[in-house]
Design an enzyme around this catalytic site. Structure first.
Site, PDB file in Angstrom:
ATOM      1  N   ASP A  95      35.929  37.785  43.695  1.00  0.00           N
ATOM      2  CA  ASP A  95      36.022  36.834  42.584  1.00  0.00           C
ATOM      3  C   ASP A  95      37.401  36.181  42.523  1.00  0.00           C
ATOM      4  OD1 ASP A  95      34.445  35.723  40.624  1.00  0.00           O
ATOM      5  OD2 ASP A  95      34.666  37.338  39.168  1.00  0.00           O
ATOM      6  N   ALA A 152      40.786  34.137  31.129  1.00  0.00           N
ATOM      7  CA  ALA A 152      41.466  33.467  32.248  1.00  0.00           C
ATOM      8  C   ALA A 152      40.931  34.059  33.550  1.00  0.00           C
ATOM      9  CB  ALA A 152      42.976  33.661  32.142  1.00  0.00           C
ATOM     10  N   ASN A 154      42.651  35.475  36.130  1.00  0.00           N
ATOM     11  CA  ASN A 154      43.433  36.416  36.939  1.00  0.00           C
ATOM     12  C   ASN A 154      42.973  37.866  36.841  1.00  0.00           C
ATOM     13  OD1 ASN A 154      44.321  36.458  34.313  1.00  0.00           O
ATOM     14  ND2 ASN A 154      46.476  36.690  34.830  1.00  0.00           N
ATOM     15  N   GLU A 251      46.272  35.121  23.728  1.00  0.00           N
ATOM     16  CA  GLU A 251      47.083  35.684  24.814  1.00  0.00           C
ATOM     17  C   GLU A 251      47.370  34.541  25.778  1.00  0.00           C
ATOM     18  OE1 GLU A 251      48.443  38.465  25.051  1.00  0.00           O
ATOM     19  OE2 GLU A 251      47.372  39.744  23.644  1.00  0.00           O
ATOM     20  N   CYS A 285      50.337  36.699  33.669  1.00  0.00           N
ATOM     21  CA  CYS A 285      50.938  35.961  32.553  1.00  0.00           C
ATOM     22  C   CYS A 285      52.297  36.506  32.157  1.00  0.00           C
ATOM     23  CB  CYS A 285      50.005  36.019  31.363  1.00  0.00           C
ATOM     24  SG  CYS A 285      49.527  37.714  30.977  1.00  0.00           S
ATOM     25  N   GLU A 459      46.781  42.793  21.908  1.00  0.00           N
ATOM     26  CA  GLU A 459      45.662  43.514  22.490  1.00  0.00           C
ATOM     27  C   GLU A 459      46.104  44.956  22.734  1.00  0.00           C
ATOM     28  OE1 GLU A 459      44.278  40.756  25.783  1.00  0.00           O
ATOM     29  OE2 GLU A 459      42.621  40.606  24.351  1.00  0.00           O
TER      30      GLU A 459
HETATM   31  P1  NAD Z   1      43.046  27.948  30.998  1.00  0.00           P
HETATM   32  O1  NAD Z   1      43.755  27.777  29.703  1.00  0.00           O
HETATM   33  O2  NAD Z   1      42.866  26.789  31.864  1.00  0.00           O
HETATM   34  O3  NAD Z   1      41.576  28.528  30.734  1.00  0.00           O
HETATM   35  C1  NAD Z   1      41.379  29.730  30.033  1.00  0.00           C
HETATM   36  C2  NAD Z   1      39.950  29.780  29.538  1.00  0.00           C
HETATM   37  O4  NAD Z   1      39.776  28.849  28.475  1.00  0.00           O
HETATM   38  C3  NAD Z   1      38.895  29.428  30.583  1.00  0.00           C
HETATM   39  O5  NAD Z   1      37.800  30.315  30.432  1.00  0.00           O
HETATM   40  C4  NAD Z   1      38.500  28.013  30.212  1.00  0.00           C
HETATM   41  O6  NAD Z   1      37.194  27.670  30.596  1.00  0.00           O
HETATM   42  C5  NAD Z   1      38.609  28.066  28.711  1.00  0.00           C
HETATM   43  N1  NAD Z   1      38.812  26.776  28.039  1.00  0.00           N
HETATM   44  C6  NAD Z   1      39.416  25.667  28.537  1.00  0.00           C
HETATM   45  N2  NAD Z   1      39.419  24.699  27.598  1.00  0.00           N
HETATM   46  C7  NAD Z   1      38.822  25.207  26.498  1.00  0.00           C
HETATM   47  C8  NAD Z   1      38.539  24.689  25.187  1.00  0.00           C
HETATM   48  N3  NAD Z   1      38.893  23.469  24.837  1.00  0.00           N
HETATM   49  N4  NAD Z   1      37.931  25.510  24.310  1.00  0.00           N
HETATM   50  C9  NAD Z   1      37.596  26.761  24.635  1.00  0.00           C
HETATM   51  N5  NAD Z   1      37.826  27.299  25.855  1.00  0.00           N
HETATM   52  C10 NAD Z   1      38.440  26.532  26.771  1.00  0.00           C
HETATM   53  O7  NAD Z   1      43.812  29.141  31.730  1.00  0.00           O
HETATM   54  P2  NAD Z   1      43.612  29.651  33.227  1.00  0.00           P
HETATM   55  O8  NAD Z   1      44.173  28.614  34.128  1.00  0.00           O
HETATM   56  O9  NAD Z   1      42.245  30.150  33.409  1.00  0.00           O
HETATM   57  O10 NAD Z   1      44.579  30.928  33.229  1.00  0.00           O
HETATM   58  C11 NAD Z   1      45.948  30.846  33.444  1.00  0.00           C
HETATM   59  C12 NAD Z   1      46.683  30.867  32.123  1.00  0.00           C
HETATM   60  O11 NAD Z   1      46.316  31.998  31.369  1.00  0.00           O
HETATM   61  C13 NAD Z   1      48.178  30.986  32.327  1.00  0.00           C
HETATM   62  O12 NAD Z   1      48.844  30.152  31.416  1.00  0.00           O
HETATM   63  C14 NAD Z   1      48.450  32.432  31.996  1.00  0.00           C
HETATM   64  O13 NAD Z   1      49.760  32.712  31.571  1.00  0.00           O
HETATM   65  C15 NAD Z   1      47.458  32.703  30.928  1.00  0.00           C
HETATM   66  N6  NAD Z   1      47.189  34.131  30.822  1.00  0.00           N
HETATM   67  C16 NAD Z   1      47.635  34.822  29.730  1.00  0.00           C
HETATM   68  C17 NAD Z   1      47.431  36.177  29.621  1.00  0.00           C
HETATM   69  C18 NAD Z   1      47.926  36.965  28.444  1.00  0.00           C
HETATM   70  O14 NAD Z   1      47.434  38.053  28.217  1.00  0.00           O
HETATM   71  N7  NAD Z   1      48.887  36.474  27.672  1.00  0.00           N
HETATM   72  C19 NAD Z   1      46.729  36.841  30.626  1.00  0.00           C
HETATM   73  C20 NAD Z   1      46.275  36.113  31.728  1.00  0.00           C
HETATM   74  C21 NAD Z   1      46.505  34.750  31.805  1.00  0.00           C
END
Ligand code: NAD
Length: 485
Positions: A95, A152, A154, A251, A285, A459
């Site tokens: 994945d 997200a 990752n 998060e 993140c 969390e």
């Molecule tokens: P992203 O913000 O592009 O997407 C995250 C999720 O939100 C996806 O499932 C996406 O489909 C959904 N999404 C997008 N637009 C939306 C909307 N308007 N309404 C509802 N849902 C929506 O993030 P990504 O690229 O998948 O992941 C990377 C980011 O996530 C990085 O910025 C990283 O730092 C962050 N992250 C944070 C943590 C934490 O615990 N703080 C953990 C992992 C990743």
């Protein structure tokens, strides 16, 4: 291609796999080869409706179980997850592209920890008794209702579990939408929860892009939203949740500092910098991507770092010997290449890596820039890839001010042998998750989350319970009630 534990349909709703191929197709791409290894369909409005109704309908019965009963089921799910760790780790690697060496110790195992921890806690959730003379108040800790989890890409198994376990322990139900980039693993979490005895409808998974997430967040049947994602998405989701005055956990992203003082153990500091920049190919993140190194230790640190990076085994992530895998997608690889080019054009000194590997898949070398200054793009913006920025500093007050000079506040770390300085610096960090002589540990027992733009809520740990339950207070009058007329 087939792989172990391949999910059999796009969505898991009401205790079974559900397909609706009217939804837009989403290809599942194996990052190590670029090959399409599966296909799911985005949730149609009918699927979204089905999932939310299932969660709504199941919630009362689930909440009516005792905490002990709910907890027993969650702990059973933890046991199943651990028994299947190998297959789940192989799937996680397909994945995400993360090396099996990592996924076998950090994903299903971490999900199982959350299920076990919150399963154990479910029976301990109580209200309190407040005596007021003869009268008294008691509080009931009640679930919020239907929770939406949005992930997200990752850590797909971990995120689905970290959100699901506390939500279910408190008597909520959940509709979880994984990232469209990694849609498979959350389905296995749903399958395992159901197999362990979680009633149909309590934990559902539906696929889709941001539009499906947005439809879930704005739906009146939803009481709480927990997002793991970027700051721009967080802003949209927070605003949409605010319209319905829904509870939120956010998060979000980071650009965390990792400070190495002259007196640090070089080997440990290098280990921390490697863990905080190159684990999961930098797609974490909380990574400490701004590595502030005091001048007296800089040369030793950079030399040792380069030696250790030369030992990285880059290759087939399913091979247990591989310690560094590809980026999750072609798009993410492009973003990382863009930042490496910016680092060079803005004057940082490339001291390691920097190139895409000439092989199939989305591989890029672990990359280190030295002589980075605070104003450079690679020191200010979240890259979410294996790019370490090393910055020089002279003294503690200066470095702490610079470390905190960011709009993010997810994590921070300090390496020093000076005990009081370590705690003083940790206290001074404007960040939610801090480390002393370590980096990126995330035990379920400890709160995890960010301050400033990096997030709202926590969390894991006992703190998560506050974000998945609410207190009702009940005033009990023992005598007659007087009124003015
Ligand atoms: P992203 O913000 O592009 O997407 C995250 C999720 O939100 C996806 O499932 C996406 O489909 C959904 N999404 C997008 N637009 C939306 C909307 N308007 N309404 C509802 N849902 C929506 O993030 P990504 O690229 O998948 O992941 C990377 C980011 O996530 C990085 O910025 C990283 O730092 C962050 N992250 C944070 C943590 C934490 O615990 N703080 C953990 C992992 C990743």
């Amino acid at each position: 291609m087939t792989y172990p534990t391949q999910p059999t349909a796009s969505h898991f709703i009401n205790g079974r796999y559900v397909e609706d191929d009217g939804g837009a197709p989403i290809d599942v791409i194996y990052p190590a080869t670029g090959a399409v290894i599966g296909r799911v369909h985005s949730a149609t409005p009918a699927i979204i409706d089905q999932a939310l109704n299932a969660a709504r309908d199941a919630q009362g019965t689930w909440a009516a179980l005792s905490g002990t009963e709910r907890g027993r089921i969650l702990r059973r799910a933890a046991d199943i997850m651990r028994e299947r760790n190998h297959d789940l780790s192989v799937l996680e690697t397909y994945d995400t592209g993360k090396p099996y060496q990592e996924t076998s110790v950090a994903d299903a195992t971490s999900g199982a920890d959350a299920l076990e921890y919150f399963g154990g806690m479910a029976a301990t959730l109580t209200g309190e008794h407040i005596q007021l003379g003869e009268d008294w108040v008691y509080t009931r800790r009640e679930p919020l209702g239907v929770c939406v989890g949005i992930g997200a890409w990752n850590y797909p198994t971990q995120i689905a579990s970290w959100k699901g376990a506390p939500a279910l322990a408190c008597g909520n139900t959940m509709v979880f939408k994984p990232s469209e980039t990694t849609p498979l693993c959350a389905l296995k979490v749903a399958e395992i929860l159901y197999e362990a005895g979680v009633p149909a409808g309590v934990y559902n998974v539906i696929q889709g892009l941001g539009d499906v997430g947005a439809a879930l967040v704005s739906d009146a049947r939803v009481d709480k939203v927990s997002l793991t994602g970027s700051v721009p998405t967080g802003r949209k989701v927070y605003a949409a949740a605010a319209a319905g005055i829904k509870h939120v956990t956010m998060e979000l992203g980071g650009k965390s500092p990792l400070i190495v003082f002259d007196d640090a153990d070089v080997e440990n500091a290098v280990s921390g910098a490697i863990l905080g920049n190159f684990y999961s190919s930098g797609q974490v993140c909380s990574n400490g991507t701004r590595v502030f190194v005091q001048k007296g230790i800089k040369d030793a640190f950079l030399d040792r770092l380069a030696q250790r990076l030369a030992d990285a085994v880059i290759g087939d992530p399913q091979d247990p010997a591989t310690s560094f895998g590809p980026m999750v997608s072609e798009r993410q690889l492009g973003i990382v290449e863009g930042y490496i080019a910016k680092g060079q054009s803005e004057g940082a000194r490339l001291v390691y890596g920097g190139k895409r590997l000439e092989r199939e898949g989305f591989f890029i070398e672990p990359t280190v820039f030295a002589d980075v200054t605070d104003d450079m793009s690679i020191a200010r913006e979240e890259i979410f890839g294996p790019v370490m920025a090393v910055l020089d500093f002279e003294d503690e007050a200066e470095v702490l001010a610079r470390a905190n000079d960011t709009e993010f506040g997810l994590a921070a770390g300090v390496f020093t042998r000076d005990l009081t300085r370590a705690h003083r610096v940790a206290a001074g960090f404007q960040a939610g998750t801090c480390f002393i002589n370590s980096y990126n540990d995330a035990p379920v027992e400890a709160p995890f989350g960010g301050s400033k733009l990096s997030g709202v809520g926590r969390e894991n740990s006992k703190a998560a319970i506050e974000h998945y339950s609410q207190l009702k207070s009940v005033y009990v009058r023992m005598g007659d009630l007087e009124a003015p007329f």
